[in-house]
Scaffold this motif. Structure first.
Motif, PDB file in Angstrom:
ATOM      1  N   TYR A 100       0.807  -1.219   0.000  1.00 58.30           N
ATOM      2  CA  TYR A 100       0.000   0.000   0.000  1.00 58.30           C
ATOM      3  C   TYR A 100       0.839   1.268   0.000  1.00 58.30           C
ATOM      4  O   TYR A 100       0.327   2.343  -0.307  1.00 58.30           O
ATOM      5  N   ALA A 101       2.122   1.158   0.354  1.00 59.51           N
ATOM      6  CA  ALA A 101       2.972   2.339   0.494  1.00 59.51           C
ATOM      7  C   ALA A 101       3.100   3.060  -0.850  1.00 59.51           C
ATOM      8  O   ALA A 101       3.269   2.432  -1.886  1.00 59.51           O
ATOM      9  N   GLY A 102       2.982   4.377  -0.804  1.00 57.69           N
ATOM     10  CA  GLY A 102       3.098   5.164  -2.024  1.00 57.69           C
ATOM     11  C   GLY A 102       2.436   6.516  -1.853  1.00 57.69           C
ATOM     12  O   GLY A 102       1.926   6.852  -0.783  1.00 57.69           O
ATOM     13  N   THR A 103       2.455   7.289  -2.925  1.00 54.90           N
ATOM     14  CA  THR A 103       1.857   8.622  -2.939  1.00 54.90           C
ATOM     15  C   THR A 103       0.611   8.582  -3.808  1.00 54.90           C
ATOM     16  O   THR A 103       0.633   8.021  -4.900  1.00 54.90           O
ATOM     17  N   TYR A 104      -0.482   9.157  -3.297  1.00 51.89           N
ATOM     18  CA  TYR A 104      -1.772   9.118  -3.979  1.00 51.89           C
ATOM     19  C   TYR A 104      -2.322  10.541  -4.051  1.00 51.89           C
ATOM     20  O   TYR A 104      -2.232  11.292  -3.097  1.00 51.89           O
ATOM     21  N   THR A 105      -2.928  10.887  -5.183  1.00 53.69           N
ATOM     22  CA  THR A 105      -3.471  12.230  -5.371  1.00 53.69           C
ATOM     23  C   THR A 105      -4.931  12.158  -5.798  1.00 53.69           C
ATOM     24  O   THR A 105      -5.301  11.321  -6.618  1.00 53.69           O
ATOM     25  N   SER A 106      -5.741  13.056  -5.214  1.00 54.12           N
ATOM     26  CA  SER A 106      -7.121  13.238  -5.658  1.00 54.12           C
ATOM     27  C   SER A 106      -7.192  14.568  -6.383  1.00 54.12           C
ATOM     28  O   SER A 106      -7.017  15.619  -5.762  1.00 54.12           O
ATOM     29  N   GLU A 107      -7.429  14.501  -7.701  1.00 51.57           N
ATOM     30  CA  GLU A 107      -7.579  15.751  -8.451  1.00 51.57           C
ATOM     31  C   GLU A 107      -8.845  16.471  -8.009  1.00 51.57           C
ATOM     32  O   GLU A 107      -8.882  17.685  -7.909  1.00 51.57           O
ATOM     33  N   GLU A 108      -9.877  15.692  -7.718  1.00 48.81           N
ATOM     34  CA  GLU A 108     -11.166  16.276  -7.325  1.00 48.81           C
ATOM     35  C   GLU A 108     -11.028  17.111  -6.056  1.00 48.81           C
ATOM     36  O   GLU A 108     -11.531  18.218  -5.958  1.00 48.81           O
ATOM     37  N   ALA A 109     -10.319  16.561  -5.055  1.00 45.51           N
ATOM     38  CA  ALA A 109     -10.177  17.265  -3.779  1.00 45.51           C
ATOM     39  C   ALA A 109      -8.894  18.091  -3.715  1.00 45.51           C
ATOM     40  O   ALA A 109      -8.673  18.803  -2.740  1.00 45.51           O
ATOM     41  N   GLU A 110      -8.046  17.982  -4.760  1.00 41.72           N
ATOM     42  CA  GLU A 110      -6.765  18.673  -4.786  1.00 41.72           C
ATOM     43  C   GLU A 110      -5.973  18.365  -3.518  1.00 41.72           C
ATOM     44  O   GLU A 110      -5.471  19.260  -2.830  1.00 41.72           O
ATOM     45  N   VAL A 111      -5.879  17.073  -3.207  1.00 36.28           N
ATOM     46  CA  VAL A 111      -5.182  16.613  -2.013  1.00 36.28           C
ATOM     47  C   VAL A 111      -4.230  15.498  -2.416  1.00 36.28           C
ATOM     48  O   VAL A 111      -4.575  14.650  -3.233  1.00 36.28           O
ATOM     49  N   THR A 112      -3.041  15.513  -1.827  1.00 35.31           N
ATOM     50  CA  THR A 112      -2.101  14.413  -1.999  1.00 35.31           C
ATOM     51  C   THR A 112      -1.892  13.764  -0.636  1.00 35.31           C
ATOM     52  O   THR A 112      -1.735  14.460   0.374  1.00 35.31           O
ATOM     53  N   MET A 113      -1.938  12.440  -0.609  1.00 32.72           N
ATOM     54  CA  MET A 113      -1.703  11.704   0.636  1.00 32.72           C
ATOM     55  C   MET A 113      -0.635  10.652   0.402  1.00 32.72           C
ATOM     56  O   MET A 113      -0.493  10.137  -0.704  1.00 32.72           O
TER      57      MET A 113
END
Length: 180
Positions: A100-113
């Motif tokens: 699961y480790a990694g970087t994830y981005t939501s364009e809709e919410a403009e959030v990176t986790m």
């Protein structure tokens, strides 16, 4: 018990066949149905009164209709239906946390986790000082303060992203970023 009304008595085999963990086909949200001697109940919630071997009603008016083995339709008092499928035993086994480790981005919410492993547990971080622990519910399905988190995989089994569902947010998608 008092207040059961005219519940249909069901044999233990029928109850055992229904009891188990299900998940919402669209959001992944889990729903566990547990057997109590001669009846069924939503885990942590209301008892289900049998109208037949495949139809049950909860005290809040929701109807639970088992359409086929492992397939459940839940209809609320307003008539809207959610579909659930049983979570297979194989899907109850946790997967390797490092997957699961990694970087994830939501364009809709403009959030990176960032998903990371901390003390053997999958955590999500939005900023270095905010860490959300995820508790596994089934393989690729987790619960945390953020809501219900379901990781998605492609045909080869690689994680491509995750979605977050909670009361006000339905299926907010995050896409896994390529490692640089």
């Amino acid at each position: 018990a008092a207040g059961d009304g005219n519940a249909v008595p069901l044999d233990p085999a029928t109850l055992d066949a229904i009891a188990g963990l299900y998940h919402d086909v669209e959001t992944g949200e889990p729903l566990r149905i547990v057997r109590e001697s001669t009846s069924l109940r939503i885990d942590g919630g209301t008892a289900l009164r049998a109208q037949s071997g495949s139809r049950f009603v909860a005290s809040n008016g929701r109807r639970f209709e088992f359409e086929a083995p492992g397939r459940l339709r839940v209809v609320d008092q307003f008539g809207s239906a959610d579909r659930y499928e049983r979570v297979a035993d194989a899907d109850l086994k946790p997967r390797t946390p490092s997957d699961y480790a990694g970087t994830y981005t939501s364009e809709e919410a403009e959030v990176t986790m960032t998903a990371a492993i901390q003390d053997g547990v999958v955590v999500l971080r939005r900023r270095p000082d905010s860490t959300l622990r995820l508790t596994p519910v089934y393989a690729d399905g987790f619960r945390g303060q953020i809501g219900f988190v379901r990781f998605h995989r492609d045909a080869s089994g690689q994680i491509t992203g995750f979605s977050v569902s909670q009361e006000r947010v339905w299926d907010l998608r995050f896409t896994r970023q390529a490692e640089r």
